[in-house]
Design an enzyme around this catalytic site. Sequence first.
Site, mmCIF file in Angstrom:
data_model
loop_
_atom_site.group_PDB
_atom_site.id
_atom_site.type_symbol
_atom_site.label_atom_id
_atom_site.label_comp_id
_atom_site.label_asym_id
_atom_site.label_seq_id
_atom_site.Cartn_x
_atom_site.Cartn_y
_atom_site.Cartn_z
ATOM 1 N N LYS A 9 30.339 53.500 18.293
ATOM 2 C CA LYS A 9 29.116 52.544 18.082
ATOM 3 C C LYS A 9 29.394 51.828 16.772
ATOM 4 C CE LYS A 9 26.744 55.176 21.539
ATOM 5 N NZ LYS A 9 25.430 55.882 21.915
ATOM 6 N N TYR A 49 24.126 49.341 29.654
ATOM 7 C CA TYR A 49 23.129 50.443 29.514
ATOM 8 C C TYR A 49 22.037 49.980 30.409
ATOM 9 C CZ TYR A 49 24.914 52.453 25.125
ATOM 10 O OH TYR A 49 25.551 53.370 24.227
ATOM 11 N N ASN A 112 24.426 58.304 17.180
ATOM 12 C CA ASN A 112 25.193 59.353 17.558
ATOM 13 C C ASN A 112 26.733 58.924 17.556
ATOM 14 O OD1 ASN A 112 25.120 57.883 19.808
ATOM 15 N ND2 ASN A 112 24.470 59.393 21.172
ATOM 16 N N HIS A 115 29.953 56.778 22.468
ATOM 17 C CA HIS A 115 29.376 56.994 23.784
ATOM 18 C C HIS A 115 30.721 57.351 24.812
ATOM 19 C CE1 HIS A 115 27.742 55.868 27.646
ATOM 20 N NE2 HIS A 115 28.998 55.142 28.053
ATOM 21 N N GLU A 126 32.359 51.326 33.833
ATOM 22 C CA GLU A 126 32.478 50.932 32.333
ATOM 23 C C GLU A 126 33.868 50.549 31.791
ATOM 24 O OE1 GLU A 126 28.956 53.944 30.987
ATOM 25 O OE2 GLU A 126 30.901 54.550 30.368
HETATM 26 P P1 CMP Z 1 25.000 57.196 24.799
HETATM 27 O O1 CMP Z 1 26.036 58.319 25.451
HETATM 28 O O2 CMP Z 1 25.488 55.808 24.576
HETATM 29 O O3 CMP Z 1 23.960 56.798 26.247
HETATM 30 C C1 CMP Z 1 22.785 56.299 26.269
HETATM 31 C C2 CMP Z 1 22.261 56.186 24.833
HETATM 32 O O4 CMP Z 1 20.849 56.159 24.400
HETATM 33 C C3 CMP Z 1 22.426 57.226 24.274
HETATM 34 O O5 CMP Z 1 24.002 57.729 23.859
HETATM 35 C C4 CMP Z 1 21.631 57.537 22.989
HETATM 36 O O6 CMP Z 1 22.263 57.055 21.812
HETATM 37 C C5 CMP Z 1 20.592 56.692 23.260
HETATM 38 N N1 CMP Z 1 19.335 57.415 23.529
HETATM 39 C C6 CMP Z 1 19.184 58.443 24.478
HETATM 40 N N2 CMP Z 1 17.874 58.841 24.202
HETATM 41 C C7 CMP Z 1 17.380 58.450 23.374
HETATM 42 C C8 CMP Z 1 15.955 58.231 22.448
HETATM 43 N N3 CMP Z 1 15.297 59.371 22.810
HETATM 44 N N4 CMP Z 1 15.851 57.536 21.408
HETATM 45 C C9 CMP Z 1 16.805 56.808 20.964
HETATM 46 N N5 CMP Z 1 17.975 56.534 21.584
HETATM 47 C C10 CMP Z 1 18.416 57.542 22.751
#
Ligand code: CMP
Length: 148
Positions: A9, A49, A112, A115, A126
């Site tokens: 990311k 998403y 984070n 993904h 994907e």
């Molecule tokens: P990812 O694995 O990319 O899939 C969906 C993303 O949504 C997840 O990682 C997080 O980065 C994001 N996400 C999930 N829950 C939250 C939350 N409560 N607040 C902000 N971002 C979120």
Amino acid sequence: MERTFVMIKPDGVGRGLVGECLRRYENRGLKLIALKMQQLSSEQAERHYGEHKGKSFYEELVAFITSGPTVQLVLEGKDAIAQVRKMHGATNCLDAAVGTIRGDLGLSNQKNLVHASDGPETAQREIALYFTEDEIVSYELPVASWLQ
Ligand code: CMP
């Protein structure tokens, strides 16, 4: 052998952690079979998403994922989907175990770093969002017999 999709990311690219992530996947024995870098459009982010549409964090998630360059990968290996999810750790970096990418390097739920696909159908969907079949390279790793 299974394929999975990974995206590094904007925080991963911006913090100079692309090489660190790639090193971990390669060291784990996963084979890199496709790679590209792009800044996602809102349309791409919404396609990716879409399942989160309507959730409280959706708008923020789309804004974040389109805020800078990202790196897309396809990795292949034995149980690649589960292996990569284990390597990434819990979604919220505060809950992610030490030794995982998020547990060692990540900051929050949103920032984070990475993904990964959560199942075979998601992986197929994907991969197809970002790669055509002819962008995926077929080759043998010399160490292949050790990775089965
Ligand atoms: P990812 O694995 O990319 O899939 C969906 C993303 O949504 C997840 O990682 C997080 O980065 C994001 N996400 C999930 N829950 C939250 C939350 N409560 N607040 C902000 N971002 C979120």
